[in-house]
Design an enzyme around this catalytic site. Structure first.
Site, short mmCIF file in Angstrom:
data_model
loop_
_atom_site.label_atom_id
_atom_site.label_comp_id
_atom_site.label_asym_id
_atom_site.label_seq_id
_atom_site.Cartn_x
_atom_site.Cartn_y
_atom_site.Cartn_z
N ARG A 16 -4.13 4.73 2.68
CA ARG A 16 -4.63 4.71 4.30
C ARG A 16 -3.17 6.08 4.58
NH1 ARG A 16 -7.13 -1.38 5.21
NH2 ARG A 16 -5.25 -1.42 3.38
N THR A 82 -6.02 -7.62 -4.96
CA THR A 82 -4.43 -9.07 -4.62
C THR A 82 -4.29 -10.10 -5.87
OG1 THR A 82 -5.81 -9.53 -2.98
CG2 THR A 82 -3.69 -8.28 -2.77
N ASP A 106 4.14 -5.39 3.07
CA ASP A 106 3.54 -4.46 4.06
C ASP A 106 3.40 -5.42 5.35
OD1 ASP A 106 1.18 -6.00 3.40
OD2 ASP A 106 -0.28 -4.19 3.59
C1 UD1 Z 1 -4.73 -8.24 2.55
C2 UD1 Z 1 -6.20 -9.35 3.02
C3 UD1 Z 1 -6.34 -10.10 4.38
C4 UD1 Z 1 -5.17 -9.99 4.82
C5 UD1 Z 1 -3.81 -8.75 5.02
C6 UD1 Z 1 -2.75 -9.27 6.25
C7 UD1 Z 1 -6.90 -9.53 0.43
C8 UD1 Z 1 -8.24 -9.28 0.21
N1 UD1 Z 1 -7.17 -9.31 1.58
O1 UD1 Z 1 -6.20 -7.43 3.01
O2 UD1 Z 1 -7.28 -10.91 4.10
O3 UD1 Z 1 -5.90 -9.27 6.00
O4 UD1 Z 1 -3.75 -8.73 3.51
O5 UD1 Z 1 -2.52 -7.92 5.99
O6 UD1 Z 1 -6.04 -10.45 -0.45
N2 UD1 Z 1 -1.59 -4.99 -4.23
C9 UD1 Z 1 -1.42 -4.88 -4.92
N3 UD1 Z 1 -2.53 -4.32 -5.43
C10 UD1 Z 1 -3.54 -4.21 -5.78
C11 UD1 Z 1 -4.24 -4.52 -4.09
C12 UD1 Z 1 -2.58 -4.60 -3.52
O7 UD1 Z 1 0.13 -5.19 -5.39
O8 UD1 Z 1 -4.76 -4.15 -6.60
C13 UD1 Z 1 -1.00 -4.95 -2.72
C14 UD1 Z 1 -0.98 -4.20 -1.77
O9 UD1 Z 1 0.62 -2.75 -1.89
C15 UD1 Z 1 -0.21 -4.86 -0.17
C16 UD1 Z 1 -0.80 -6.13 -0.68
O10 UD1 Z 1 -1.07 -6.32 -1.93
O11 UD1 Z 1 1.51 -5.31 -0.37
C17 UD1 Z 1 -2.07 -6.38 0.42
O12 UD1 Z 1 -2.97 -5.29 -0.25
P1 UD1 Z 1 -4.01 -4.04 1.18
O13 UD1 Z 1 -5.04 -3.27 0.43
O14 UD1 Z 1 -2.31 -3.60 1.87
O15 UD1 Z 1 -4.66 -5.22 1.52
P2 UD1 Z 1 -5.73 -5.84 2.91
O16 UD1 Z 1 -6.53 -5.23 2.94
O17 UD1 Z 1 -4.71 -5.32 4.19
CA CA Z 2 -2.34 -4.47 4.19
#
Ligand code: UD1
Ligand code: CA
Length: 462
Positions: A16, A82, A106
């Site tokens: 994004r 995650t 983040d």
């Molecule tokens: C996530 C939460 C959501 C919460 C939000 C808060 C989940 C499924 N959802 O959503 O409930 O309200 O954060 O900010 O957890 N990441 C990895 N590997 C992956 C995917 C993501 O390391 O395979 C890391 C990203 O770099 C990031 C964090 O995990 O730092 C969160 O991932 P992101 O995709 O931003 O999740 P949100 O959609 O924001």
């Molecule tokens: Ca996020």
């Protein structure tokens, strides 16, 4: 804290952000986003800090190695969600049975005190999982906390998977959690991809734990701004602004006047002395130290510079330099890196100084370029003077001793030394050294032709 390890999730691509730079390296108030969660874990005394990285791992490690060490980097080959990210840390925690603190790279505004409270709550309740939640007017984009009629948490549902009536829920998941290590890794194995994004969601662990009879509790962030996640450039600017405000208020509490905090950008790790006034539209970057009773701005950019006491910097750019006490810079001066400007110096309008030393009481008032120059005490540089420091191949030094007076519009061709208390005539191109107590003149002599105008006028009327 030996019984707590931290896992910072940072492998996501940050789609994004629409960027070629990994999301966690985007800077927030002067520091890479990732550095905030690393600092937070450090401030809690956590020894084992793990960061889960994805395809851009090498770039991120290299960038962070300048400021941080003792980090365990864990590689997540494919970004499957995650839960999958956390699972990658299991081999590093085989014999560990304490608390796993999950942080998201983040979410940089998070305060140490909030996490301390969360850990405290986790231990007090002997919970398996403690969530950090918040109540937001604009909950869109976040996972929502689902509760039963008794008000007990039953799970978390992601934005994409909400059914209509759940969209009204304002209680959100911050993505920050405390887990008991053993239960966490058992539950992670049970997470599936049955959701809109076909990802392994860490949020599903909560439902699994509850169904197995393990206790999940939450604490609510009182300042909901703290848990703002950065997913887009709009979020980035909002969070940066919050940091600038936080920093400005901290300086104000220590006795700095900031006329308009909303239009002043002070990065982290900046020191400012008491009774200094910062005027609007000023940017002060990380590593800068400013003494007391200074006036800085308006419209100034102070980059990693050390400024003494009682100094005035007005509408100017100062980069990686050292400025003394009671000195005046600007308006419209540019002090370039590695310059040292002493006490009671005046660097005035449209003056550029590069890698130069200017000693106490000297004046460089107007329209001047000084490059690779060393000025003694009480030197006066006339308007429009430039050092010709570059011969096309290398940079050469100009040395101007104490008490020298350089006339206006001089070209000082380096390498050059001008002896103590000497003068140069206005308009000179000085190519040779000048001894002490000497006047150097280097310009063609003037010739006056009397009656020339009359003669010319007569010619024209013929
Ligand atoms: C996530 C939460 C959501 C919460 C939000 C808060 C989940 C499924 N959802 O959503 O409930 O309200 O954060 O900010 O957890 N990441 C990895 N590997 C992956 C995917 C993501 O390391 O395979 C890391 C990203 O770099 C990031 C964090 O995990 O730092 C969160 O991932 P992101 O995709 O931003 O999740 P949100 O959609 O924001
Ligand atoms: Ca996020």
């Amino acid at each position: 804290m030996e019984s707590i390890v931290s896992v910072i999730l940072a492998a996501g691509q940050g789609k994004r952000m629409q960027s070629s730079i990994p999301k966690v390296l985007h800077t927030v108030a002067g520091s890479p986003m990732l550095s905030y969660s690393l600092e937070l874990a450090k401030s809690l005394g956590i020894k084992k800090r793990m960061v889960v990285l994805g395809p851009q791992a090498e770039k991120i490690k290299k960038e962070m190695s300048c400021t941080e060490n003792g980090i365990t980097y864990v590689y997540q080959e494919k970004q499957l969600g995650t839960a999958h990210a956390v699972q990658q840390t299991e081999p590093y925690l085989i014999n560990f049975s304490g608390i796993v603190l999950i942080l998201s790279a983040d979410v940089p505004l998070l305060r140490t005190s909030t996490i301390q409270e969360m850990i405290h709550c986790h231990k007090n309740n002997q919970a398996s999982c403690t969530l950090l939640t918040a109540n937001l007017e604009q909950a869109e984009g976040y996972g929502r906390i689902i509760r039963n009629e008794q008000g007990k948490i039953t799970g978390i549902i992601e934005q994409y998977d909400l059914i209509e009536e759940q969209e009204k829920i304002k209680e959100i998941n911050s993505g920050i959690y405390c887990f008991n290590s053993k239960e966490l890794f058992i539950a992670l194995k049970m997470v599936n991809q049955n959701n809109y994004q076909k990802e392994y969601y860490l949020t599903d662990v909560i439902k699994i734990l509850i169904e197995k009879g393990y206790l999940t509790v939450n604490i609510t962030a009182l300042d909901s701004e703290e848990i703002t996640g950065i997913n887009t450039r709009m979020d980035l600017s909002r969070v940066s602004r919050a940091f600038y405000q936080r920093n400005a208020f901290n300086h104000m509490l220590k006795g700095v006047t900031i006329i308009d905090p909303g239009n002043t950008y002070i990065e982290n790790q900046v020191e400012i002395g008491q009774d200094t006034i910062i005027y609007p539209f000023t940017i002060i970057t990380t590593g800068t130290e400013i003494g007391g009773s200074c006036h800085i701005g308006p419209y100034s950019h102070i980059i990693n510079t050390c400024v003494g006491r009682g100094t005035r910097i007005y509408s100017s750019v100062v980069e990686r330099s050292k400025i003394g006490n009671q000195t005046m810079i600007g308006p419209y001066a540019h002090i370039r890196p590695e310059s040292i400007i002493g006490d009671e110096v005046r660097v005035g309008n449209y003056v550029e100084v590069k890698k130069s030393f200017i000693d106490k009481g000297s004046k460089v008032g107007h329209l001047t370029y000084l490059g690779d120059a060393t000025l003694g005490k009480k030197v006066n540089i006339g308007a429009g003077t430039i050092t010709c420091n570059f011969d096309g191949k290398k940079k050469n030094p100009t040395i101007i001793k104490d008490g020298v007076f350089i006339g206006s519009n001089n070209a000082l061709v380096a390498p050059l030394t001008i002896g103590q208390d000497s003068y140069t005539a206005a308009g000179s191109t000085i190519t040779q050294d000048i001894p002490t107590n000497t006047l150097g003149i280097a310009r063609s002599g003037q010739k006056n032709i009397e009656g020339w105008t009359e003669k010319r006028n007569k010619k024209e009327t013929k």
